[in-house]
Write an enzyme that holds these catalytic residues in place. Structure first.
Site, short mmCIF file in Angstrom:
data_model
loop_
_atom_site.label_atom_id
_atom_site.label_comp_id
_atom_site.label_asym_id
_atom_site.label_seq_id
_atom_site.Cartn_x
_atom_site.Cartn_y
_atom_site.Cartn_z
N ARG A 1 3.61 13.37 12.88
CA ARG A 1 3.87 12.93 11.51
C ARG A 1 4.09 14.20 10.70
O ARG A 1 3.18 15.02 10.59
CB ARG A 1 2.68 12.13 11.01
CG ARG A 1 2.86 11.58 9.64
CD ARG A 1 1.87 10.51 9.36
NE ARG A 1 0.49 10.95 9.48
CZ ARG A 1 -0.55 10.24 9.07
NH1 ARG A 1 -0.33 9.06 8.54
NH2 ARG A 1 -1.77 10.67 9.21
N LYS B 1 -3.50 8.72 -2.39
CA LYS B 1 -3.14 10.09 -2.00
C LYS B 1 -2.23 10.86 -2.97
O LYS B 1 -2.64 11.84 -3.58
CB LYS B 1 -2.43 10.04 -0.65
CG LYS B 1 -3.30 9.48 0.47
CD LYS B 1 -2.54 9.47 1.75
CE LYS B 1 -3.31 8.90 2.91
NZ LYS B 1 -4.32 9.79 3.48
N ASP C 1 0.87 -1.17 0.00
CA ASP C 1 0.00 0.00 0.00
C ASP C 1 0.91 1.23 0.00
O ASP C 1 1.46 1.62 1.02
CB ASP C 1 -0.90 -0.04 1.25
CG ASP C 1 -1.80 1.18 1.37
OD1 ASP C 1 -1.59 2.15 0.62
OD2 ASP C 1 -2.70 1.17 2.23
#
Ligand SMILES: Cc1ncc(COP(=O)(O)O)c(C=O)c1O
Length: 432
Positions: free
Chosen positions: A402, A268, A239
């Site tokens: 993140r 994305k 992924d």
């Protein structure tokens, strides 16, 4: 600022989880988003990790405008020329034998399709996923997701197994410290072999376990995962929602790792902010799936608007040399963060790859007790000071920022972000 509109957000919208800001937002351009008070905020999450070219890149807006003159959407049985062009281009970007694509919209969907391909070609249904993984919110993808809340929605699709993730900083089997010796993988596979119904289908993994806290598996991990899949007759699915198209400085993580999965999912970063995803596999697997009756017929499969956007995204990444730029900017940002670590004991670990960086907050560096309060307070203060960052907080996995700005981010923007982070950390620590 329109107070009535802010109030209406509470009345008119379903809350969908995660931390939502109290402000509303108006514009997004490059690395900057603007809120309803006209405040400019540095977007160090690239939207939802999608806008790698920066927001509203002219190449994307032009592709959208051109599509308005040609076609936005078509009957799913009509294949637009732009879709074929994107399929052909993707085959050039991806390692062989990955050459056949199915174009969908979300990452969840791309993983549903990948799992279906694996199931129909193996005849099995069991899926192995990593702890801390995030593959989506729809049935099959959610069943293979272990970073979000699994409670409250009844039974998942049967046959999903979790193996401990290779987190060297916070070893899930409490065995390693700082260097992962992959015992987690061996133990996980043993547990699977004990529990299996004998109907294996797929192993699905993110090359960098992102929502689980930016976990970069050790060298050799994916070779072993590939062998594990082959030994059990399972398809290996990568992924690459976040890792493909430059964020790690390469076209794909697979290319960087030298490990080619049977099926790759892209989302994305392929649409650069628009909902474009793809499931890609080899001609051999596609042939087998087709003969077995594979279907994944959706309303927006093969939409021409999104294919035009995908073509513009790939062209821009190559033309603006954003892949080497991601490496340079990643090094620059990491250096800034390492300097901060010298001054702030609470920064326990800095890890990542390219421009996908995790910063883990701890109460003390030896015991590594997660510093959740600091994570929440600092993120809030950063936002007030003009920096949007994403904190991943789970009791079992610690508090990890993140950080993933667009690949177009400048050194000045990085300097500004690090200064804000420094101030926010200092002030938050004083408050606690
Ligand atoms: C690695 C990964 N895969 C899949 C998904 C799901 O994508 P989407 O939200 O577009 O369905 C996400 C979303 O965050 C993700 O991070």
């Amino acid at each position: 600022m329109d107070p009535e509109l802010r109030a209406a957000a509470k009345d008119a919208l379903i809350r969908y989880g995660g931390d939502a800001f109290p402000n509303l937002f108006r514009t997004a351009k490059g690395t900057i988003v603007t809120d309803d008070e006209g405040r400019e905020i540095l977007d160090f999450t690239s939207g939802q990790m999608c806008a790698t070219l920066g927001h509203n890149h002219p190449a994307i807006t032009t592709a959208i405008k051109n599509s308005c003159d040609t076609a936005l959407h078509m009957f799913s049985g009509m294949i637009p020329e732009s879709v074929v062009k994107l399929g052909r281009l993707l085959a050039d970007w991806l390692p062989p034998p990955l050459q056949k694509s199915l174009f969908l919209n979300t990452g969840s969907e791309s993983n549903e399709a990948a799992l279906r391909l694996a199931k129909i070609t193996t005849g099995g249904y069991e899926v192995i996923a990593l702890g801390g993984s995030w593959h989506g919110t729809t049935g099959g993808s959610a069943a293979a997701t272990f970073a979000s809340d699994r409670r409250g929605y009844g039974p998942k699709i049967p046959g999903n197994h979790v193996i401990p993730e290779p987190n060297a900083y916070r070893c899930p089997i409490e065995h390693c410290r700082d260097t992962c010796d992959m015992s987690c993988l061996r133990v996980g596979l043993k547990m699977f072999d004990m529990a299996t119904d004998g109907e294996p289908a797929a192993i699905i993994a993110e090359p960098v376990v992102s929502a689980g806290g930016i976990i970069v598996p050790p060298e050799g991990y994916f070779d072993q995962l590939k062998s594990a899949a082959q030994d059990r007759g399972m398809k290996l699915i990568f992924d690459e929602a976040q890792t493909a198209f430059g964020r790690l400085g390469t076209a794909t993580a697979a290319a960087k790792l030298g490990v080619v999965p049977d099926i790759m999912t892209l989302s994305k970063t392929l649409g650069g902010g628009l909902p474009l995803s793809a499931t890609v596999t080899s001609a051999e697997i596609e042939e087998e799936a087709h003969h077995a009756g594979f279907t994944f017929y959706t309303s927006h499969v093969s939409d021409p608007l999104l294919a035009n956007v995908g073509l513009a995204v790939l062209d821009t990444i190559a033309r603006e040399e954003l892949m080497p730029r991601a490496i340079l900017m990643g090094e620059y940002l990491t250096k800034g963060l390492r300097d901060l670590q010298q001054r702030h004991e609470a920064i326990g670990d800095i890890r990542g790859d390219g421009l996908l960086i995790g910063v883990e907050l701890v109460k003390d560096r030896h015991a590594r007790e997660p510093f959740h309060d600091l994570g929440a307070l600092t993120t809030e203060r950063c936002f007030e000071l003009g920096l949007s960052m994403n904190i991943r907080r789970r009791p079992e996995r610690g508090s990890v920022w993140r950080i993933a700005p667009p690949l177009t981010v400048s050194t000045e923007e990085i300097d500004r972000a690090v200064t804000i982070l420094d101030q926010a950390l200092t002030e938050s620590l004083d408050k606690i």
